[in-house]
Design a protein around this motif. Structure first.
Motif, PDB file in Angstrom:
ATOM      1  N   ALA A   1       0.845  -1.206   0.000  1.00  0.00           N
ATOM      2  CA  ALA A   1       0.000   0.000   0.000  1.00  0.00           C
ATOM      3  C   ALA A   1       0.871   1.243   0.000  1.00  0.00           C
ATOM      4  O   ALA A   1       2.059   1.193  -0.306  1.00  0.00           O
ATOM      5  N   GLY A   2       0.249   2.381   0.347  1.00  0.00           N
ATOM      6  CA  GLY A   2       0.963   3.660   0.379  1.00  0.00           C
ATOM      7  C   GLY A   2       0.683   4.450  -0.871  1.00  0.00           C
ATOM      8  O   GLY A   2      -0.470   4.658  -1.249  1.00  0.00           O
ATOM      9  N   ASN A   3       1.751   4.835  -1.550  1.00  0.00           N
ATOM     10  CA  ASN A   3       1.639   5.647  -2.754  1.00  0.00           C
ATOM     11  C   ASN A   3       1.256   4.794  -3.970  1.00  0.00           C
ATOM     12  O   ASN A   3       1.243   5.267  -5.083  1.00  0.00           O
ATOM     13  N   ILE A   4       0.957   3.531  -3.719  1.00  0.00           N
ATOM     14  CA  ILE A   4       0.683   2.572  -4.797  1.00  0.00           C
ATOM     15  C   ILE A   4      -0.562   1.774  -4.409  1.00  0.00           C
ATOM     16  O   ILE A   4      -0.716   1.378  -3.263  1.00  0.00           O
ATOM     17  N   GLY A   5      -1.464   1.595  -5.327  1.00  0.00           N
ATOM     18  CA  GLY A   5      -2.612   0.706  -5.083  1.00  0.00           C
ATOM     19  C   GLY A   5      -3.523   1.197  -3.987  1.00  0.00           C
ATOM     20  O   GLY A   5      -3.916   2.355  -3.945  1.00  0.00           O
ATOM     21  N   ASP A   6      -3.840   0.302  -3.056  1.00  0.00           N
ATOM     22  CA  ASP A   6      -4.865   0.578  -2.051  1.00  0.00           C
ATOM     23  C   ASP A   6      -4.336   1.419  -0.907  1.00  0.00           C
ATOM     24  O   ASP A   6      -3.139   1.521  -0.676  1.00  0.00           O
ATOM     25  N   SER A   7      -5.271   1.995  -0.176  1.00  0.00           N
ATOM     26  CA  SER A   7      -4.938   2.817   0.981  1.00  0.00           C
ATOM     27  C   SER A   7      -4.403   1.947   2.120  1.00  0.00           C
ATOM     28  O   SER A   7      -4.970   0.903   2.446  1.00  0.00           O
ATOM     29  N   PHE A   8      -3.304   2.386   2.724  1.00  0.00           N
ATOM     30  CA  PHE A   8      -2.721   1.706   3.884  1.00  0.00           C
ATOM     31  C   PHE A   8      -3.729   1.678   5.037  1.00  0.00           C
ATOM     32  O   PHE A   8      -3.936   0.642   5.679  1.00  0.00           O
ATOM     33  N   ALA A   9      -4.376   2.830   5.283  1.00  0.00           N
ATOM     34  CA  ALA A   9      -5.330   2.911   6.400  1.00  0.00           C
ATOM     35  C   ALA A   9      -6.482   1.926   6.234  1.00  0.00           C
ATOM     36  O   ALA A   9      -6.894   1.254   7.181  1.00  0.00           O
ATOM     37  N   GLN A  10      -7.009   1.832   5.021  1.00  0.00           N
ATOM     38  CA  GLN A  10      -8.119   0.900   4.780  1.00  0.00           C
ATOM     39  C   GLN A  10      -7.666  -0.551   4.957  1.00  0.00           C
ATOM     40  O   GLN A  10      -8.405  -1.386   5.475  1.00  0.00           O
ATOM     41  N   MET A  11      -6.430  -0.848   4.547  1.00  0.00           N
ATOM     42  CA  MET A  11      -5.891  -2.194   4.760  1.00  0.00           C
ATOM     43  C   MET A  11      -5.798  -2.521   6.244  1.00  0.00           C
ATOM     44  O   MET A  11      -6.140  -3.624   6.672  1.00  0.00           O
ATOM     45  N   VAL A  12      -5.318  -1.544   7.027  1.00  0.00           N
ATOM     46  CA  VAL A  12      -5.203  -1.760   8.482  1.00  0.00           C
ATOM     47  C   VAL A  12      -6.593  -2.010   9.075  1.00  0.00           C
ATOM     48  O   VAL A  12      -6.777  -2.877   9.938  1.00  0.00           O
ATOM     49  N   ALA A  13      -7.592  -1.285   8.567  1.00  0.00           N
ATOM     50  CA  ALA A  13      -8.964  -1.444   9.073  1.00  0.00           C
ATOM     51  C   ALA A  13      -9.555  -2.797   8.703  1.00  0.00           C
ATOM     52  O   ALA A  13     -10.292  -3.397   9.496  1.00  0.00           O
ATOM     53  N   GLU A  14      -9.244  -3.283   7.499  1.00  0.00           N
ATOM     54  CA  GLU A  14      -9.990  -4.430   6.973  1.00  0.00           C
ATOM     55  C   GLU A  14      -9.183  -5.718   6.820  1.00  0.00           C
ATOM     56  O   GLU A  14      -9.762  -6.808   6.829  1.00  0.00           O
ATOM     57  N   GLN A  15      -7.846  -5.624   6.649  1.00  0.00           N
ATOM     58  CA  GLN A  15      -7.066  -6.832   6.328  1.00  0.00           C
ATOM     59  C   GLN A  15      -6.205  -7.342   7.478  1.00  0.00           C
ATOM     60  O   GLN A  15      -5.998  -8.528   7.625  1.00  0.00           O
ATOM     61  N   ASN A  16      -5.665  -6.397   8.247  1.00  0.00           N
ATOM     62  CA  ASN A  16      -4.833  -6.770   9.393  1.00  0.00           C
ATOM     63  C   ASN A  16      -3.667  -7.695   9.016  1.00  0.00           C
ATOM     64  O   ASN A  16      -3.493  -8.767   9.578  1.00  0.00           O
ATOM     65  N   TYR A  17      -2.868  -7.276   8.038  1.00  0.00           N
ATOM     66  CA  TYR A  17      -1.697  -8.052   7.618  1.00  0.00           C
ATOM     67  C   TYR A  17      -0.622  -8.048   8.712  1.00  0.00           C
ATOM     68  O   TYR A  17      -0.546  -7.128   9.526  1.00  0.00           O
TER      69      TYR A  17
END
Length: 447
Positions: A137-153
């Motif tokens: 994530a980050g400056n590429i593809g999906d939002s980092f914040a949304q990933m933290v909210a939904e994916q929890n990698y």
């Protein structure tokens, strides 16, 4: 920050909407405000999450009562509203800063003027193939914040621009990578290269002795800064010109990486990516993979399957033995230098767009040697014409991508290359560099 409950998001794009989703999940009252129109897909997301928003205006009374403001990276500090927020001592954070506090994960942060997208995608590819539960994530593809909210990698590879680093206070990647630093975005930094350099090095400012900074030891800007400034992180350089004790170097077309006396070797023939700069990107990515204990055989196999990045030296088609290459992602001079340097044939070069304070003179030797014709694709091409008008046989201006590609088709002869490598931003004639690249590919396919 936990007790501060009203978050205002300036900018309703990918990073803004992602931050809004995470903030709502964490119990904030959230308001999203965008001075321009918010895209329908983002409006739907905000409505689905019952997040309050406005577009095509900024209502100050709804913004200046914030506990904290998340400013989208594209909004510069000189904007009057941002100055009012700062004057009221309301904290302004970036999406990266806001999201990282909720990510209980190992973070790899990658920045640099050029090569950061390829290095980010390559690193992600190696880690994913190595079995890690990793997000990109980050400056590429999906939002980092949304990933933290939904994916929890468990691990994240983040491409981070200087704009995103401008508003960090506590953000700390476990592994930071600086691919290189060359003049870029100087219009954002009052045309002071030093300020841009400082922005890039913010990636390591909160790192400790437990963390790592991977960097290009051939880059004089980076090495000079490191000589003058103390960094707490363990330094791991990479170089294609000299041997390094720890880190990565090139010897007889073999990449050698040494981390804690664990040696990894790989022939550059393994790389599908062409050019010296991609050897460096591979060194950075393999160093990260080794630090995160990916098996050496897995790293080698992953390099063989990596396909490269869209809009970055992307071979589109060969028509009548003329190769068409889409390098729309080259939005600065140094990136275009790499592109022109990587091709051995004569070229028709499509260049131009929004100038960011560019100095084109470093390209003159390559233009004299390889460029038979130049097509200027921008609203104001005067600077490009001034620099290159006298050193190329033919120079024309085009008002659209279709016109530029048709001109290139007319000029090119069998054995030549037509290269779109603009060295400029795209916002005068296109939505962004992706739109510019797609229009190029479409126009080539219609020839």
């Amino acid at each position: 920050m936990e007790g501060k409950k009203r978050l205002v998001v300036l900018g309703g794009g990918e990073s803004g909407v992602g931050t809004a989703i995470l903030a709502k999940q964490k119990g904030y009252e959230v308001f999203v405000s965008d001075k321009g129109p918010i895209k329908p897909k983002y409006k739907r997301v905000l409505l689905n999450h019952e997040i309050d928003w406005e577009d095509e205006t900024h209502t100050e009374e709804k913004i200046l009562n914030a506990s904290v403001v998340m400013k989208s990276p594209g909004i510069p500090d000189k904007v009057v509203l941002v100055q009012k927020i700062r004057a009221m001592h309301i904290p302004i954070v970036s999406e990266i800063e806001f999201a990282a506090q909720y990510a209980n994960a190992t973070i790899v942060g990658i920045t640099g003027s050029n090569g950061k997208t390829t290095t980010t995608m390559l690193t992600y590819h190696l880690l994913k193939d190595g079995g890690l539960h990793v997000g990109m994530a980050g400056n590429i593809g999906d939002s980092f914040a949304q990933m933290v909210a939904e994916q929890n990698y468990e691990d994240y590879v983040l491409e981070i621009s200087s704009f995103q680093l401008d508003d960090i206070e506590t953000f700390k990647p476990h592994i930071a990578v600086i691919t290189n630093i060359t003049p870029d975005h100087l219009d954002r930094y009052n045309y002071q290269f030093e300020k841009y350099i400082e922005a890039k090095f913010r990636i390591t400012k909160n790192q400790t002795q437990e963390d790592f900074l991977i960097y290009d030891a051939d880059d004089e800007v980076i090495t000079e800064w490191l000589e003058k400034n103390k960094v707490k992180a363990k330094l791991l350089p990479f170089s294609i010109t000299k041997k390094v004790e720890e880190g990565a170097y090139l010897e007889d077309n073999t990449i050698i990486t040494n981390i804690d006396n664990s040696i990894f070797t790989m022939s550059t023939d393994t790389l599908k990516l062409e050019g010296k700069h991609n050897v460096k990107n591979a060194m950075a990515a393999s160093t990260v993979a080794q630090l995160l204990k990916i098996r050496k055989q897995t790293i080698r196999e992953s390099f063989e399957t990596f396909q490269g990045v869209e809009h970055r030296l992307e071979k589109v088609l060969k028509i009548q033995n003329v190769q068409y290459i889409n390098d729309s992602k080259a939005t600065n001079v140094n990136s275009t230098f790499y592109a022109l340097d990587s091709v051995s044939t004569q070229m028709v070069w499509i260049v131009g767009g929004v100038d960011k304070g560019n100095d084109y003179t470093s390209l003159l030797p390559l233009v004299r040697e390889k460029i038979k014709a130049i097509i200027c694709l921008g609203i104001d091409n005067s600077k490009i014409i001034d620099v290159f008008g006298a050193v190329t046989d033919e120079l024309v201006e085009a008002g659209s991508m279709i016109e530029a590609v048709r001109e290139a088709y007319r000029m090119a002869e069998p054995g030549d290359t037509v290269m779109l490598s603009p060295a400029c931003a795209s916002f005068d004639l296109f939505e962004n560099y992706e739109d510019r690249g797609r229009q190029f590919k479409e126009a080539v396919r219609k020839l």
